[in-house]
Design a protein around this motif. Structure first.
Motif, PDB file in Angstrom:
ATOM      1  N   ARG A 150      32.239  40.437  51.771  1.00  0.00           N
ATOM      2  CA  ARG A 150      32.642  39.288  50.956  1.00  0.00           C
ATOM      3  C   ARG A 150      34.158  39.247  50.804  1.00  0.00           C
ATOM      4  NH1 ARG A 150      28.614  40.289  47.591  1.00  0.00           N
ATOM      5  NH2 ARG A 150      29.895  41.532  46.189  1.00  0.00           N
ATOM      6  N   TYR A 151      34.739  40.388  50.418  1.00  0.00           N
ATOM      7  CA  TYR A 151      36.193  40.430  50.224  1.00  0.00           C
ATOM      8  C   TYR A 151      36.936  40.244  51.542  1.00  0.00           C
ATOM      9  CZ  TYR A 151      35.663  41.694  45.336  1.00  0.00           C
ATOM     10  OH  TYR A 151      35.364  41.666  44.004  1.00  0.00           O
ATOM     11  N   ARG A 152      36.416  40.803  52.627  1.00  0.00           N
ATOM     12  CA  ARG A 152      37.058  40.624  53.937  1.00  0.00           C
ATOM     13  C   ARG A 152      37.082  39.141  54.311  1.00  0.00           C
ATOM     14  NH1 ARG A 152      35.779  39.437  58.787  1.00  0.00           N
ATOM     15  NH2 ARG A 152      33.547  39.460  58.414  1.00  0.00           N
ATOM     16  N   ILE A 153      35.971  38.463  54.108  1.00  0.00           N
ATOM     17  CA  ILE A 153      35.891  37.031  54.432  1.00  0.00           C
ATOM     18  C   ILE A 153      36.814  36.219  53.531  1.00  0.00           C
ATOM     19  CG2 ILE A 153      34.356  35.019  54.337  1.00  0.00           C
ATOM     20  CD1 ILE A 153      32.121  36.977  55.344  1.00  0.00           C
ATOM     21  N   PHE A 154      36.791  36.507  52.217  1.00  0.00           N
ATOM     22  CA  PHE A 154      37.681  35.797  51.288  1.00  0.00           C
ATOM     23  C   PHE A 154      39.142  35.959  51.689  1.00  0.00           C
ATOM     24  CE2 PHE A 154      34.605  36.354  47.432  1.00  0.00           C
ATOM     25  CZ  PHE A 154      33.841  35.294  47.878  1.00  0.00           C
ATOM     26  N   GLU A 155      39.548  37.191  51.977  1.00  0.00           N
ATOM     27  CA  GLU A 155      40.942  37.460  52.303  1.00  0.00           C
ATOM     28  C   GLU A 155      41.343  36.805  53.626  1.00  0.00           C
ATOM     29  OE1 GLU A 155      41.279  41.710  51.915  1.00  0.00           O
ATOM     30  OE2 GLU A 155      41.116  41.579  49.728  1.00  0.00           O
ATOM     31  N   THR A 206      42.120  43.405  37.051  1.00  0.00           N
ATOM     32  CA  THR A 206      42.240  41.956  36.851  1.00  0.00           C
ATOM     33  C   THR A 206      42.770  41.279  38.107  1.00  0.00           C
ATOM     34  OG1 THR A 206      42.702  42.393  34.536  1.00  0.00           O
ATOM     35  CG2 THR A 206      43.201  40.192  35.319  1.00  0.00           C
ATOM     36  N   VAL A 207      43.706  41.942  38.779  1.00  0.00           N
ATOM     37  CA  VAL A 207      44.291  41.422  40.013  1.00  0.00           C
ATOM     38  C   VAL A 207      44.324  42.542  41.042  1.00  0.00           C
ATOM     39  CG1 VAL A 207      46.370  40.441  41.085  1.00  0.00           C
ATOM     40  CG2 VAL A 207      45.775  39.808  38.743  1.00  0.00           C
ATOM     41  N   ARG A 208      43.882  42.254  42.252  1.00  0.00           N
ATOM     42  CA  ARG A 208      44.008  43.179  43.375  1.00  0.00           C
ATOM     43  C   ARG A 208      44.358  42.344  44.597  1.00  0.00           C
ATOM     44  NH1 ARG A 208      38.930  46.264  44.558  1.00  0.00           N
ATOM     45  NH2 ARG A 208      39.578  47.633  42.865  1.00  0.00           N
ATOM     46  N   GLY A 209      45.613  42.435  45.008  1.00  0.00           N
ATOM     47  CA  GLY A 209      46.056  41.606  46.121  1.00  0.00           C
ATOM     48  C   GLY A 209      45.978  40.144  45.724  1.00  0.00           C
ATOM     49  N   ASN A 210      45.273  39.349  46.526  1.00  0.00           N
ATOM     50  CA  ASN A 210      45.135  37.928  46.203  1.00  0.00           C
ATOM     51  C   ASN A 210      43.806  37.614  45.502  1.00  0.00           C
ATOM     52  OD1 ASN A 210      43.488  38.317  48.407  1.00  0.00           O
ATOM     53  ND2 ASN A 210      44.245  36.575  49.571  1.00  0.00           N
ATOM     54  N   ILE A 211      43.099  38.662  45.063  1.00  0.00           N
ATOM     55  CA  ILE A 211      41.856  38.497  44.312  1.00  0.00           C
ATOM     56  C   ILE A 211      42.191  38.538  42.815  1.00  0.00           C
ATOM     57  CG2 ILE A 211      39.562  39.433  43.816  1.00  0.00           C
ATOM     58  CD1 ILE A 211      39.791  38.603  46.725  1.00  0.00           C
ATOM     59  N   ILE A 212      41.761  37.500  42.075  1.00  0.00           N
ATOM     60  CA  ILE A 212      41.985  37.464  40.632  1.00  0.00           C
ATOM     61  C   ILE A 212      40.642  37.368  39.917  1.00  0.00           C
ATOM     62  CG2 ILE A 212      44.305  36.461  40.825  1.00  0.00           C
ATOM     63  CD1 ILE A 212      43.067  33.739  40.049  1.00  0.00           C
ATOM     64  N   SER A 230      44.376  29.863  55.461  1.00  0.00           N
ATOM     65  CA  SER A 230      44.466  28.583  54.762  1.00  0.00           C
ATOM     66  C   SER A 230      45.911  28.241  54.408  1.00  0.00           C
ATOM     67  CB  SER A 230      43.632  28.646  53.483  1.00  0.00           C
ATOM     68  OG  SER A 230      43.836  27.492  52.705  1.00  0.00           O
ATOM     69  N   ASP A 231      46.218  26.956  54.464  1.00  0.00           N
ATOM     70  CA  ASP A 231      47.528  26.486  54.029  1.00  0.00           C
ATOM     71  C   ASP A 231      47.545  26.182  52.538  1.00  0.00           C
ATOM     72  OD1 ASP A 231      48.507  26.590  56.639  1.00  0.00           O
ATOM     73  OD2 ASP A 231      47.906  24.525  57.069  1.00  0.00           O
ATOM     74  N   THR A 232      46.360  26.113  51.924  1.00  0.00           N
ATOM     75  CA  THR A 232      46.291  25.699  50.520  1.00  0.00           C
ATOM     76  C   THR A 232      45.776  26.773  49.568  1.00  0.00           C
ATOM     77  OG1 THR A 232      44.095  24.761  50.891  1.00  0.00           O
ATOM     78  CG2 THR A 232      45.977  23.262  51.124  1.00  0.00           C
ATOM     79  N   VAL A 233      45.164  27.835  50.082  1.00  0.00           N
ATOM     80  CA  VAL A 233      44.596  28.871  49.231  1.00  0.00           C
ATOM     81  C   VAL A 233      45.552  30.057  49.147  1.00  0.00           C
ATOM     82  CG1 VAL A 233      42.677  30.499  48.936  1.00  0.00           C
ATOM     83  CG2 VAL A 233      42.238  28.199  49.809  1.00  0.00           C
ATOM     84  N   SER A 234      45.974  30.375  47.928  1.00  0.00           N
ATOM     85  CA  SER A 234      46.860  31.538  47.761  1.00  0.00           C
ATOM     86  C   SER A 234      46.198  32.650  46.954  1.00  0.00           C
ATOM     87  CB  SER A 234      48.161  31.117  47.091  1.00  0.00           C
ATOM     88  OG  SER A 234      47.899  30.557  45.828  1.00  0.00           O
ATOM     89  N   ALA A 235      45.125  32.336  46.242  1.00  0.00           N
ATOM     90  CA  ALA A 235      44.406  33.338  45.452  1.00  0.00           C
ATOM     91  C   ALA A 235      42.916  33.013  45.470  1.00  0.00           C
ATOM     92  CB  ALA A 235      44.917  33.359  44.023  1.00  0.00           C
ATOM     93  N   ILE A 236      42.125  34.037  45.307  1.00  0.00           N
ATOM     94  CA  ILE A 236      40.679  33.885  45.266  1.00  0.00           C
ATOM     95  C   ILE A 236      40.200  34.357  43.900  1.00  0.00           C
ATOM     96  CG2 ILE A 236      38.491  34.649  46.283  1.00  0.00           C
ATOM     97  CD1 ILE A 236      40.980  35.307  48.613  1.00  0.00           C
ATOM     98  N   ALA A 237      39.583  33.466  43.144  1.00  0.00           N
ATOM     99  CA  ALA A 237      39.063  33.816  41.821  1.00  0.00           C
ATOM    100  C   ALA A 237      37.596  34.203  41.959  1.00  0.00           C
ATOM    101  CB  ALA A 237      39.217  32.640  40.862  1.00  0.00           C
ATOM    102  N   VAL A 238      37.261  35.377  41.455  1.00  0.00           N
ATOM    103  CA  VAL A 238      35.872  35.823  41.455  1.00  0.00           C
ATOM    104  C   VAL A 238      35.394  35.914  40.005  1.00  0.00           C
ATOM    105  CG1 VAL A 238      35.991  36.982  43.701  1.00  0.00           C
ATOM    106  CG2 VAL A 238      36.555  38.256  41.631  1.00  0.00           C
ATOM    107  N   ALA A 239      34.095  35.940  39.816  1.00  0.00           N
ATOM    108  CA  ALA A 239      33.521  35.757  38.472  1.00  0.00           C
ATOM    109  C   ALA A 239      33.165  37.051  37.749  1.00  0.00           C
ATOM    110  CB  ALA A 239      32.291  34.865  38.575  1.00  0.00           C
TER     111      ALA A 239
END
Length: 168
Positions: free
Chosen positions: A40-45, A88-94, A51-60
């Motif tokens: 999941r994280y590999r695919i998100f990253e 709370t934050v790891r790389g581009n995962i928030i 992507s030109d528009t995605v800078s962070a990925i918010a998970v629940a």
């Protein structure tokens, strides 16, 4: 299907990915849950990088997940890194919901009449059982029954563990 329909209703771009978790689990010699999380994280990253528009990925992840992770790690004899639980934050995962309990999130969604689904991985993989060095098995999913699902500070988490210790 739920996520795709919700994205469509909100006018949000939707992307779906499919991965053979059992095959990857065998290949990497990791458990199904760990393999699924890693993929999941590999695919998100990868998606964010391309992507030109995605800078962070918010998970629940929420406070309940964080407490469960702390107790699971602690009872397995983790080091200091494990006691930090979920960052709370790891790389581009928030994780914007990390200080909110699952109970509060569900209540808010119900009050606002907002549809939602819950993660069914617990039903697929069973409960998380943490084996302590003394041989005691702790069902980390059941802790919510004792009102121990949402400690947010290290002090609260140690207090929570003390309560669990005295329950068993």
């Amino acid at each position: 299907i739920f996520s795709e329909e919700l994205a469509k209703a909100l006018g949000v771009e939707f992307h779906s990915f499919s991965v053979d978790i059992p095959a990857l689990s065998k290949k990497y010699k990791t458990g199904l849950e760990e393999t699924a999380r890693n993929e999941r994280y590999r695919i998100f990253e990868k998606f964010a990088e391309e992507s030109d528009t995605v800078s962070a990925i918010a998970v629940a992840h929420n406070a309940t997940d964080n407490s469960e992770t702390f107790i699971f790690n602690f009872t397995r004899g983790c080091g200091l890194k494990g006691l930090t639980s979920i960052p709370t934050v790891r790389g581009n995962i928030i994780r914007p919901l990390l200080s909110v309990s699952k109970k509060d999130i569900v209540e808010l969604l119900n009050e606002a009449n907002i549809p939602f689904v819950t993660d069914s991985s617990g039903a697929v993989y069973g409960y998380n059982w943490a084996q302590t060095s003394g041989g005691l098995a702790v069902n980390t999913k059941k802790l919510a029954l004792y009102g121990l699902e949402t400690p947010n500070t290290t002090n609260e988490m140690f207090d929570c563990f003390d309560k669990i210790y005295h329950l068993v």
